[in-house]
Design a protein around this motif. Structure first.
Motif, PDB file in Angstrom:
ATOM      1  N   CYS A  25     115.199  -6.961  -5.206  1.00  0.00           N
ATOM      2  CA  CYS A  25     114.929  -6.170  -6.415  1.00  0.00           C
ATOM      3  C   CYS A  25     113.454  -5.776  -6.492  1.00  0.00           C
ATOM      4  N   CYS A  26     112.569  -6.686  -6.143  1.00  0.00           N
ATOM      5  CA  CYS A  26     111.133  -6.364  -6.148  1.00  0.00           C
ATOM      6  C   CYS A  26     110.813  -5.282  -5.128  1.00  0.00           C
ATOM      7  N   GLY A  27     111.361  -5.402  -3.939  1.00  0.00           N
ATOM      8  CA  GLY A  27     111.141  -4.381  -2.911  1.00  0.00           C
ATOM      9  C   GLY A  27     111.695  -3.031  -3.329  1.00  0.00           C
ATOM     10  N   LEU A  28     112.871  -3.032  -3.928  1.00  0.00           N
ATOM     11  CA  LEU A  28     113.471  -1.794  -4.406  1.00  0.00           C
ATOM     12  C   LEU A  28     112.603  -1.143  -5.478  1.00  0.00           C
ATOM     13  N   LEU A  29     112.051  -1.935  -6.374  1.00  0.00           N
ATOM     14  CA  LEU A  29     111.181  -1.394  -7.410  1.00  0.00           C
ATOM     15  C   LEU A  29     109.900  -0.806  -6.828  1.00  0.00           C
ATOM     16  N   VAL A  30     109.356  -1.421  -5.778  1.00  0.00           N
ATOM     17  CA  VAL A  30     108.161  -0.872  -5.131  1.00  0.00           C
ATOM     18  C   VAL A  30     108.484   0.475  -4.493  1.00  0.00           C
ATOM     19  N   VAL A  31     109.634   0.571  -3.829  1.00  0.00           N
ATOM     20  CA  VAL A  31     110.040   1.831  -3.199  1.00  0.00           C
ATOM     21  C   VAL A  31     110.281   2.889  -4.269  1.00  0.00           C
ATOM     22  N   LEU A  32     110.947   2.520  -5.344  1.00  0.00           N
ATOM     23  CA  LEU A  32     111.219   3.481  -6.413  1.00  0.00           C
ATOM     24  C   LEU A  32     109.934   3.944  -7.098  1.00  0.00           C
ATOM     25  N   ASP A  33     108.895   3.125  -7.058  1.00  0.00           N
ATOM     26  CA  ASP A  33     107.627   3.513  -7.657  1.00  0.00           C
ATOM     27  C   ASP A  33     107.034   4.723  -6.933  1.00  0.00           C
ATOM     28  N   PHE A  34     107.286   4.828  -5.614  1.00  0.00           N
ATOM     29  CA  PHE A  34     106.803   5.981  -4.862  1.00  0.00           C
ATOM     30  C   PHE A  34     107.699   7.205  -5.050  1.00  0.00           C
ATOM     31  N   VAL A  35     108.965   6.980  -5.354  1.00  0.00           N
ATOM     32  CA  VAL A  35     109.930   8.068  -5.434  1.00  0.00           C
ATOM     33  C   VAL A  35     109.983   8.684  -6.830  1.00  0.00           C
ATOM     34  N   ILE A  36     110.029   7.866  -7.844  1.00  0.00           N
ATOM     35  CA  ILE A  36     110.219   8.335  -9.218  1.00  0.00           C
ATOM     36  C   ILE A  36     108.865   8.708  -9.815  1.00  0.00           C
ATOM     37  N   LYS A  37     108.811   9.882 -10.405  1.00  0.00           N
ATOM     38  CA  LYS A  37     107.594  10.332 -11.076  1.00  0.00           C
ATOM     39  C   LYS A  37     107.604   9.803 -12.498  1.00  0.00           C
ATOM     40  N   ARG A  38     106.587   9.017 -12.832  1.00  0.00           N
ATOM     41  CA  ARG A  38     106.496   8.439 -14.170  1.00  0.00           C
ATOM     42  C   ARG A  38     105.585   9.278 -15.035  1.00  0.00           C
TER      43      ARG A  38
END
Length: 117
Positions: A25-38
């Motif tokens: 879950c932590c790794g997925l969140l790190v990857v999503l941080d690069f993909v999803i524009k906040r």
């Protein structure tokens, strides 16, 4: 015949599985941080790993504040029951219990007389 109930985390394999799931879950969140524009409100939120660093610093500050508060708020072990008052309180409690027992016996005895009359 001593059968103990086993729980989910008594088995070390289950603990490892949980840790692997959390790592995933932590790794997925790190990857999503690069993909999803906040949507950011402050420029420092654009820094890489801002929120993990912010959370870590917040926890460290919380621990230091709690240890500082402990020095101020901590009381002795016998704060509510100091040795001087403990003996008096025990004697008063025993006297109160004895008085209630005598009153109860007197009421029951008086009640018996009234019922029989």
């Amino acid at each position: 015949m001593n059968i103990e109930k086993t729980h989910l985390f008594d088995n070390p394999k289950n603990v490892k599985r949980l840790l692997y799931a959390l790592y995933f879950c932590c790794g997925l969140l790190v990857v999503l941080d690069f993909v999803i524009k906040r949507k950011v409100y402050h420029s420092w939120e654009n820094l890489w790993a801002f929120y993990p660093i912010y959370g870590f610093v917040g926890c460290v500050v919380l621990v230091f504040v709690a240890s500082w508060m402990r020095l101020i708020l901590m009381r002795d072990e016998d704060y509510y029951d100091s040795p001087e008052t403990a003996d008096k309180a025990d004697l008063a409690e025993k006297a109160e219990i004895a008085g209630k027992a005598e009153n109860t016996a007197a009421v029951l005895h008086a009640g018996d007389k009234h019922v029989r009359d």
